[in-house]
Design a protein around this motif. Structure first.
Motif, PDB file in Angstrom:
ATOM      1  N   PRO A  34      -7.748  -5.626  12.135  1.00  0.00           N
ATOM      2  CA  PRO A  34      -7.025  -4.352  11.977  1.00  0.00           C
ATOM      3  C   PRO A  34      -7.159  -3.781  10.565  1.00  0.00           C
ATOM      4  CG  PRO A  34      -5.702  -5.865  13.261  1.00  0.00           C
ATOM      5  CD  PRO A  34      -6.885  -6.650  12.758  1.00  0.00           C
ATOM      6  N   ASP A  35      -7.118  -4.643   9.551  1.00  0.00           N
ATOM      7  CA  ASP A  35      -7.300  -4.179   8.170  1.00  0.00           C
ATOM      8  C   ASP A  35      -8.722  -3.668   7.947  1.00  0.00           C
ATOM      9  OD1 ASP A  35      -4.705  -4.774   7.534  1.00  0.00           O
ATOM     10  OD2 ASP A  35      -5.166  -6.728   6.623  1.00  0.00           O
ATOM     11  N   ALA A  36      -9.703  -4.340   8.540  1.00  0.00           N
ATOM     12  CA  ALA A  36     -11.101  -3.928   8.393  1.00  0.00           C
ATOM     13  C   ALA A  36     -11.340  -2.579   9.058  1.00  0.00           C
ATOM     14  CB  ALA A  36     -12.020  -4.986   8.999  1.00  0.00           C
ATOM     15  N   ILE A  37     -10.754  -2.370  10.237  1.00  0.00           N
ATOM     16  CA  ILE A  37     -10.880  -1.086  10.934  1.00  0.00           C
ATOM     17  C   ILE A  37     -10.250   0.027  10.112  1.00  0.00           C
ATOM     18  CG2 ILE A  37     -10.170   0.218  12.980  1.00  0.00           C
ATOM     19  CD1 ILE A  37     -10.333  -2.459  14.535  1.00  0.00           C
ATOM     20  N   ASP A  38      -9.058  -0.246   9.567  1.00  0.00           N
ATOM     21  CA  ASP A  38      -8.373   0.746   8.745  1.00  0.00           C
ATOM     22  C   ASP A  38      -9.188   1.083   7.502  1.00  0.00           C
ATOM     23  OD1 ASP A  38      -5.762   2.238   8.229  1.00  0.00           O
ATOM     24  OD2 ASP A  38      -5.955   1.071   6.384  1.00  0.00           O
ATOM     25  N   GLU A  39      -9.854   0.088   6.934  1.00  0.00           N
ATOM     26  CA  GLU A  39     -10.676   0.316   5.737  1.00  0.00           C
ATOM     27  C   GLU A  39     -11.860   1.217   6.046  1.00  0.00           C
ATOM     28  OE1 GLU A  39     -13.514  -2.223   2.655  1.00  0.00           O
ATOM     29  OE2 GLU A  39     -11.956  -3.260   3.816  1.00  0.00           O
ATOM     30  N   VAL A  40     -12.490   1.006   7.201  1.00  0.00           N
ATOM     31  CA  VAL A  40     -13.650   1.816   7.584  1.00  0.00           C
ATOM     32  C   VAL A  40     -13.270   3.278   7.697  1.00  0.00           C
ATOM     33  CG1 VAL A  40     -15.259   2.301   9.467  1.00  0.00           C
ATOM     34  CG2 VAL A  40     -14.900  -0.049   8.701  1.00  0.00           C
ATOM     35  N   PHE A  41     -12.105   3.558   8.286  1.00  0.00           N
ATOM     36  CA  PHE A  41     -11.714   4.942   8.541  1.00  0.00           C
ATOM     37  C   PHE A  41     -10.924   5.568   7.396  1.00  0.00           C
ATOM     38  CE2 PHE A  41     -12.727   3.588  12.803  1.00  0.00           C
ATOM     39  CZ  PHE A  41     -13.303   4.717  13.344  1.00  0.00           C
ATOM     40  N   ASN A  42     -10.697   4.828   6.335  1.00  0.00           N
ATOM     41  CA  ASN A  42      -9.965   5.383   5.195  1.00  0.00           C
ATOM     42  C   ASN A  42     -10.782   5.301   3.913  1.00  0.00           C
ATOM     43  OD1 ASN A  42      -7.114   6.127   6.132  1.00  0.00           O
ATOM     44  ND2 ASN A  42      -7.362   4.105   7.018  1.00  0.00           N
ATOM     45  N   SER A  43     -10.976   4.097   3.389  1.00  0.00           N
ATOM     46  CA  SER A  43     -11.680   3.972   2.124  1.00  0.00           C
ATOM     47  C   SER A  43     -13.154   4.371   2.221  1.00  0.00           C
ATOM     48  CB  SER A  43     -11.574   2.532   1.602  1.00  0.00           C
ATOM     49  OG  SER A  43     -12.217   1.636   2.478  1.00  0.00           O
ATOM     50  N   LYS A  44     -13.745   4.246   3.431  1.00  0.00           N
ATOM     51  CA  LYS A  44     -15.158   4.589   3.589  1.00  0.00           C
ATOM     52  C   LYS A  44     -15.359   5.905   4.334  1.00  0.00           C
ATOM     53  CE  LYS A  44     -16.618  -0.248   3.493  1.00  0.00           C
ATOM     54  NZ  LYS A  44     -17.331  -1.333   4.170  1.00  0.00           N
ATOM     55  N   LEU A  45     -14.292   6.697   4.440  1.00  0.00           N
ATOM     56  CA  LEU A  45     -14.388   7.953   5.175  1.00  0.00           C
ATOM     57  C   LEU A  45     -15.327   8.932   4.478  1.00  0.00           C
ATOM     58  CD1 LEU A  45     -13.215   9.295   7.722  1.00  0.00           C
ATOM     59  CD2 LEU A  45     -11.478  10.345   6.258  1.00  0.00           C
TER      60      LEU A  45
END
Length: 226
Positions: free
Chosen positions: A180-191
């Motif tokens: 869940p943290d990895a998914i959130d990172e993809v769509f936020n920090s790597k947006l």
């Protein structure tokens, strides 16, 4: 009598671009068909509890790959045969794709939180279902997600080494990221990376439309002179 000078350079540049587009479309289509009919993932499309996010993504891959092949075909044939009709169709396809990309980008940014939640829920459901029945298709889906995101489990604890990325050493195990943290990172920090790729593709499409219209006008002028 064909085009010459600068128009001839545009002709072969457009042909080369569309040849690569057709090859890329073939690859995307092949991946989509492989995911749809591979024995390891085929059962995900069967049953009432099939994960809609997964098979929707697979069908989108198939549709996008097929569309890329069609666009590449019209672009290649239109350029090499100097056909205004095919170049017009190529321009129309690119314009539609560009409009869809802009609309999808706006929708994605405005629904970023919902998309993240849906994908996270899909992962958790897949993980829980695999823990209950150990289906090979669910195992393959978990393996693809967890290796792709370099994560393991809903809480970051390595419980199933068959689907989690291999970790060497006690320190790596302790700092394993939860999915869940990895998914959130993809769509936020790597947006911003995703947005940059989308803008780059959009710019390429704009140049493709400009070059196709320039070549089309040059072909018509050449035929009027003849």
């Amino acid at each position: 009598m064909g085009v010459d000078g600068c128009s001839k350079c545009i002709k072969y540049a457009l042909f080369t671009f569309n040849l690569f587009l057709w090859i890329a479309g073939t690859g995307v289509l092949a991946i989509g068909i492989w995911l749809r009919f591979d024995p390891k993932t085929k059962s995900l499309f069967e049953g009432d509890n099939s994960p809609y996010v997964f098979f929707t993504g697979v069908y989108i891959l198939i549709a996008v790959g097929g569309l890329m092949m069609v666009v590449g075909f019209f672009g290649c044939c239109g350029a090499i045969q100097e056909s205004p009709c095919m170049l017009g169709l190529f321009f129309s396809f690119l314009l539609v794709i560009f409009a869809v990309e802009v609309a999808a980008g706006i929708w994605g940014f405005s629904n970023q939180t919902k998309v993240t939640e849906d994908i996270t829920n899909f992962y958790k459901e897949t993980y829980n279902n695999y823990q209950e029945n150990k289906q090979p298709a669910l195992k393959e889906t978990l393996r693809l997600i967890q290796h792709g995101l370099n994560c393991c489990g809903p809480s970051g604890n390595i419980r199933d080494e068959e689907t989690c990325p291999e970790k060497k050493g006690a320190l790596d195990i302790l700092i394993t990221k939860s999915c869940p943290d990895a998914i959130d990172e993809v769509f936020n920090s790597k947006l911003h990376i995703i947005g940059g790729v989308g803008i780059g593709i959009g710019v390429i499409m704009i140049f493709g439309m400009i070059f196709s219209m320039m070549l089309c006008c040059a072909i018509r002028k050449t035929r009027e002179i003849v």
